[in-house]
Design a protein around this motif. Structure first.
Motif: not given
Length: 273
Positions: A217-226
């Motif tokens: 979900l975080l990757a899908a909304i562009g919050l990054g891998a960090a």
């Protein structure tokens, strides 16, 4: 000191109690766990003897988490001073805990040495942090054989030391006897420990599934891998702290309470129900 035989379903109760007590003092217990891991990581930086020193600190780190969980279960807030609990309860117990640490380090390094006979030491180097793990290495038959042999040998080693720190600290049992009583108690309560291990495995798998979905979900909304990586590390640390919090309940239900408490909290007593 009397050994208690408990029903298999008690293993599930140990998991529940560990999670419950952790959430009574999550910051204190998580911070103490982080400090124990940091201390062991710093020890590995010592020239030549670093890994052995870090391994020898594991029984003391386990004891610190056991005492902290006992404190939390009795309504008290664990403090960072508990990190040194193994070194502040008299010369006799200090010597016993140092002996336990040395025996654990020797046992673990012995397991790694035996695994090195199969793959030339590749698994040992990876496990002890001395070499990166590559895909080719992980797929090699010798590496996998060394890994499974290490796992097979580590199980009895861990059972030898499971209750030993608590027996030394609360019952003043000599180190070698503590190792013997520990593995006997684990064997006699095999059903409960099997349920305990399977229950924690279920908790870890469920948490892993939730975190995987969250990372996606975080990757899908562009919050990054960090952020995703930080979430995974934080969850893993929290689960490990919960697991160590539950260890004191396995000890409490396996042995009769000590007649006299040491300098720190006694193991939490069973509830009347």
């Amino acid at each position: 000191m009397k050994l208690h035989i408990v029903p298999a379903r008690t293993g599930l109760e140990w998991v529940r109690q560990g999670i419950t007590v952790f959430w009574r003092q999550p910051m204190a217990l998580a911070a103490l766990f982080f400090m124990t891991m940091a201390a062991m990581s710093l020890a590995t930086m010592l020239p030549l003897v670093g890994p052995a020193v870090a391994l020898s600190l594991l029984p003391s780190a386990t004891l610190a988490m056991m005492v902290a969980a006992a404190e939390a279960s009795q309504g008290r807030t664990p403090t960072p001073a508990l990190l040194l609990v193994a070194f502040r309860t008299g010369k006799q117990r200090l010597h016993a805990m140092m002996t336990l640490g040395a025996l654990y380090a020797l046992g673990f390094l012995g397991v790694m040495a035996l695994s090195a006979l199969i793959d030339g030491g590749q698994f040992a180097q990876v496990y002890l942090g001395g070499a990166p793990l590559t895909r080719e290495m992980a797929e090699a038959g010798d590496f996998q054989a060394a890994m499974w042999l290490s796992l097979f040998l580590y199980v009895p080693l861990s059972l030898l030391f499971w209750h030993a720190p608590g027996l030394v600290h609360w019952h003043n049992v000599p180190p070698v006897k503590a190792l013997f009583f520990s593995i006997v108690a684990c064997w006699r309560n095999f059903g409960a420990f099997t349920v305990y291990g399977l229950s924690w495995l279920g908790v870890f798998l469920a948490a892993g599934l939730v975190i995987s979905l969250l990372v996606t979900l975080l990757a899908a909304i562009g919050l990054g891998a960090a952020m995703a990586g930080g979430t995974m590390v934080a969850t893993a640390m929290m689960l490990a702290a919960m697991f160590l919090t539950s260890v004191v309940f396995t000890f409490r239900d396996s042995f009769e309470p000590p007649e006299q408490a040491g300098a720190q909290a006694e193991p939490p007593q069973p509830s009347p129900d």
